[in-house]
Design an enzyme around this catalytic site. Structure first.
Site, PDB file in Angstrom:
ATOM      1  N   ASP A   1       0.865  -1.172   0.000  1.00 27.94           N
ATOM      2  CA  ASP A   1       0.000   0.000   0.000  1.00 27.94           C
ATOM      3  C   ASP A   1       0.912   1.235   0.000  1.00 27.94           C
ATOM      4  OD1 ASP A   1      -2.389   1.525   0.269  1.00 27.94           O
ATOM      5  OD2 ASP A   1      -1.963   1.749   2.399  1.00 27.94           O
TER       6      ASP A   1
ATOM      7  N   THR B   1      -0.052   4.894   0.805  1.00 29.79           N
ATOM      8  CA  THR B   1      -0.265   5.854   1.870  1.00 29.79           C
ATOM      9  C   THR B   1      -0.128   5.190   3.236  1.00 29.79           C
ATOM     10  OG1 THR B   1      -1.782   7.057   0.445  1.00 29.79           O
ATOM     11  CG2 THR B   1      -1.844   7.580   2.789  1.00 29.79           C
TER      12      THR B   1
ATOM     13  N   ASP C   1      -2.321  -1.339   5.971  1.00 26.01           N
ATOM     14  CA  ASP C   1      -2.725  -0.855   7.287  1.00 26.01           C
ATOM     15  C   ASP C   1      -3.827  -1.687   7.913  1.00 26.01           C
ATOM     16  OD1 ASP C   1      -5.003  -0.139   5.912  1.00 26.01           O
ATOM     17  OD2 ASP C   1      -4.524   1.987   5.836  1.00 26.01           O
TER      18      ASP C   1
END
Length: 637
Positions: A306, A308, A508
């Site tokens: 990922d 961000t 996340d």
């Protein structure tokens, strides 16, 4: 526990020595034989009991081979062989247990750092109480040299904490108001007041201990295969011994085949490597869920990341302030933008206001009026003047000339920034731009993955392709997939798997949850304060340190390599000894001695995993501040 582990082989060994010494002194051969049988009974009693329990559970194991061989040797009067077999096998068991205990030292070290007492403020007084009795919400005092007894948040004071027990990071971390602290970490200086948020079993340390215990007990696929292997191997050796014994009439040969066929090194070759590998990882702040995941991690050849919050810090920063003509200074443009954004809750408002304050500009107070324009920006009244901050669509709505602003915004957008045009009373004043910052270690992490043998590193992001490619150029990923929704990330992981890759997904755990669950290995970053991540991730990197990812892959590959080497040593030893017995020249005692030497080789090989190794040598420097995109934008400029 350690002395008890060695008591059986020590007592058996003493009886063997006496069995040789007594006849030499007194001439009583019968006494020597009795002592030799006693040595075999002392060393073999536990082995026979274990074999019987296994048979009761319909499991045919290696202990059965040793039991049959030792009992048969006693029956035919080969007392020395019976004693030697059981003694050497007992030594092997003791070595195995000692090695597994040593490789579990990472867990023992974690348990040892758990503090037993805490100093709390109660009714304005300091009181020393058992750590387990601290209630959530109480204020705990952490003084220089003390261990932090709870998870919590710093209420006041400053200090430096050694967090090696949690994150594997050897450099003390500075803590101040608002920072998170963890139980078991050690104050290296300063004084902290901490509000307890997690106590007892609800601390990161307790969760780590629980996870490492489970992981070290979990079987790898290879270990499960070895259990199935021994289930047919043991009967096969027994049948082989019977066939050769009946064919040759040589009972000693049959018993020797039984003993030589015991793959002692093979039995411990897998568990000792798994426990050592997981223990080494725990010391480095890398929690691996179990042996199965350790094996799978060794096969990883594609990593999906990922953007961000993983490759980037996940927080926008002001990168550019461009006045549109000489009547406006940088301070003018930033000041008007900051004062207008002071009334906005949009994520892009915060970096503008923070940058203005950092440069000493007046960004206090609120505008007289604030009018958010969804998808376009914000219009505010500041000191009686109309200030618009947003994209080109907002300027068109305001009737502001935008040719020059469009050109500057386009250039910033092409560089991967998110531009916002500032207009005052219908006149374009300038353009401000923000960007997310690429983590300094992102490029080193990607290079480290390639050095560790990962063939493809893929960025999966909901950002625009332009922004994603700007980040990719900095960090060196092999493939970019942008403009993705969570279900698109899931499809991307499945596509990589369909192309034959073993995929690790790093994210996340929120919008990336489907992709993390589908990937062969799900990796959670910075999981020290996140109980859910520790419990659910296949690999949890306790510190928010990207370089731990290639370290984890490298550790998995080394562990599996050691497992394979151990299996080769064990099987090679058994094969050579069986051939030696059938061809003549290998006795029962000599064979067992070689067996124990092979056990030592297997143990020593696995212990190499406990040594800390450096991360793979990587190239490239630290990445600079880079852009964020659509997930922060009000709308493209």
């Amino acid at each position: 526990m350690g002395s008890w582990r060695w008591s059986v082989p020590l007592l058996s060994g003493l009886l063997i020595v006496l069995s040789f010494a007594v006849p030499a002194v007194s001439g009583a051969g019968a006494a020597g034989d009795a002592l030799m049988v006693a040595a075999a009974v002392v060393a073999g009693w536990g082995i026979v009991a274990k074999a019987v329990r296994a048979l009761a559970a319909r499991v045919v194991g290696i202990d059965l081979l040793v039991s049959v061989a030792a009992i048969g040797a006693v029956i035919i009067g080969e007392y020395w062989e019976a004693a030697a077999v059981t003694f050497l096998f007992a030594v092997g068991h003791a070595l195995e247990n000692a090695t597994l205990s040593r490789t579990r030292s990472a867990l023992a070290e974690l348990v040892a750092v758990a503090p037993e007492t805490a100093v709390v403020l109660r009714d304005g007084e300091q009181a020393e109480v058992p750590a387990a009795s601290v209630a959530a919400g109480e204020t705990v005092l952490v003084k220089n040299g003390a261990r932090v007894p709870v998870d919590g948040v710093v209420l006041g004071g400053t200090g430096a904490l050694d967090e090696a027990s949690i994150t594997g990071e050897s450099i003390p971390v500075e803590k101040t108001t608002g920072d998170q602290v963890f139980a078991g970490t050690v104050s290296m200086g300063g004084f902290l007041q901490v509000r307890a948020t997690g106590v007892g079993a609800d601390t990161a340390l307790a969760r780590i201990i629980h996870r490492v215990e489970e992981a070290q007990d979990a079987k790898a696929r290879t270990a499960a295969f070895m259990d199935r292997f021994s289930a047919w191997y043991t009967p096969a050796i027994i049948v082989l011994a019977l066939v050769f014994g009946l064919a040759t009439g040589d009972v000693v040969l049959a018993l020797t085949l039984l003993v030589i066929g015991c793959p002692g090194a093979l039995v411990i070759s897998i568990p000792v490597a798994i426990v050592a590998g997981i223990g080494r990882g725990a010391r480095d702040g890398i929690l691996i869920k179990g042996g199965e995941y350790l094996e799978t991690s060794a096969k990883i050849d594609a990593v999906a990341l990922d953007k961000t919050g993983t490759l980037t810090e996940g927080r926008p920063y002001l990168t550019d302030v461009v006045p549109l003509d000489e009547t406006w200074s940088r301070a003018d443009v930033l000041g008007w933008a900051a004062r207008a954004e002071a009334g906005s809750e949009h994520p892009l408002a915060r970096p503008i206001v923070a940058a203005a304050r950092a440069e000493g500009l007046d960004a206090t107070g609120l505008p007289e009026a604030t009018e958010p324009v969804p998808g376009k920006g914000i219009v505010a009244t500041v000191d009686g003047r109309r200030v618009a901050v947003g994209n080109l669509a907002l300027l068109r709505d305001e009737g502001v000339p935008h040719e020059a602003a469009a050109r500057v915004a386009g250039e910033l957008s092409a560089a991967g920034r998110t531009p916002m045009i500032v207009a005052v009373d219908g006149r374009p004043a300038g353009v401000v731009a923000v960007a997310d910052r690429v983590r300094p270690d992102a490029a080193r992490m990607v290079a480290g993955l390639h050095a560790a043998g990962v063939r493809r590193v893929v960025m999966l992001t909901g950002d625009t392709r332009r922004v994603a490619e700007a980040v990719a150029a900095r960090v060196g990923v092999d493939e970019v997939r942008a403009d993705l929704m969570p279900e698109d990330k899931l499809a991307a992981v499945r596509d990589l798997q369909a192309r034959g890759y073993v995929v690790a997904m790093v994210g996340d755990g929120v919008n990336d949850a489907p992709a993390l669950a589908t990937a062969d290995i799900g990796v959670a970053m910075g999981a020290a304060g996140t109980g859910v991540a520790i419990e659910t991730a296949d690999i949890a990197l306790m510190k928010d340190d990207l370089t731990k990812l290639p370290r984890a892959v490298g550790l998995a590959r080394r562990t599996v390599a050691v497992m394979r080497q151990n299996i080769a040593v064990a099987l090679g030893t058994v094969g050579a000894l069986l051939a030696g017995v059938l061809l003549g020249g290998i006795t029962m005692a000599a064979g067992m001695l070689v067996h124990e030497l092979s056990v030592l080789v297997v143990i020593g090989n696995a212990m190499r995993l406990l040594r800390r190794t450096g991360t793979p040598r990587t190239g490239g420097g630290a990445a600079r501040a880079l852009p964020e995109g659509r997930d922060l934008e009000r709308s493209p400029a």
